[in-house]
Design an enzyme around this catalytic site. Sequence first.
Site, short mmCIF file in Angstrom:
data_model
loop_
_atom_site.label_atom_id
_atom_site.label_comp_id
_atom_site.label_asym_id
_atom_site.label_seq_id
_atom_site.Cartn_x
_atom_site.Cartn_y
_atom_site.Cartn_z
N LYS A 72 -16.44 4.55 4.73
CA LYS A 72 -16.47 5.37 3.52
C LYS A 72 -17.30 6.65 3.67
O LYS A 72 -17.03 7.64 3.00
CB LYS A 72 -16.98 4.54 2.33
CG LYS A 72 -16.02 3.43 1.93
CD LYS A 72 -16.52 2.69 0.70
CE LYS A 72 -15.55 1.58 0.29
NZ LYS A 72 -15.96 0.89 -0.94
N ASP A 109 -13.61 3.77 -6.69
CA ASP A 109 -14.41 2.61 -7.07
C ASP A 109 -15.17 2.86 -8.36
O ASP A 109 -15.28 1.98 -9.21
CB ASP A 109 -15.43 2.28 -5.96
CG ASP A 109 -14.79 1.65 -4.74
OD1 ASP A 109 -13.75 0.98 -4.90
OD2 ASP A 109 -15.34 1.82 -3.63
#
Length: 279
Positions: A72, A109
């Site tokens: 990420k 997210d």
Amino acid sequence: MPTRATDARRAAVLGSPIAHSLSPVLHRAAYDALGLTDWSYDRFEVDEAALPGFFAKLGPEWAGLSLTMPLKRAVIPLLDEISETAASVDAVNTVVFTEDGRRTGDNTDIPGMVAALREHGIEQVDSAAILGAGATASSALAALARICTGEVVAYVRSEARAAEMRQWGERLDVDVRTAPWADAEQALRAPLVIATTPAGTTDALAAAVPERPATLFDVLYDPWPTELAARWSMFGGAVLSGLDLLVHQAVLQVEQMTGRSPAPLEAMRHAGGKALAAR
């Protein structure tokens, strides 16, 4: 970006380890529901060292990528731009390839967590608690920046982690106080508890669930329920699981990669639940 059902496009989830990922199940369910019969979604075991080489081989048929740990942050230097949301936590979980060849990064997210809470009637809270201090905890803080009007207490195992959470609080403009893990039972009385720790970490807290708990968001989904979530439900508290988060963030990924909106939330949720039950 082409979005007709006749356009063959590819997408995938990358990470290491990746075999456990439910993303292919969710995205393929979305493609089926949307009639995108020529779209495919796969999974690839890719670590940080292999990521640049993987990107170098991608052709024009690629629409997007989902990224999980440990990629990420590693992906950011490979992108042309990232969204403010992704920049706020230095984490990208979604890459979209545009028609002009640009690579854009986003983090679904954070809005996914907010959407999951809103689906359960949680629009705003006056305080919250976070169990843990890893990468998911920073995303939880970013989500709380949007819905929490007061203090967030983060329960952590070390002063180094505590310092990190306070720094994230300053960066995200969230009123963060840290407390030692030994006091984590106190977290369970908060209006909203977000558990971001690995499997088994919160098991010892289950016996301390209050008689009238509020809302628990446990980001785990396999195995499910966790001991804490099971006890919470037994006492009548509201419980959200990692599947709620996974589905809502995947909905946003599908919409960005395909250009189709709204994505089929219920079809994706059903497919994810069925796959988990099969495990």
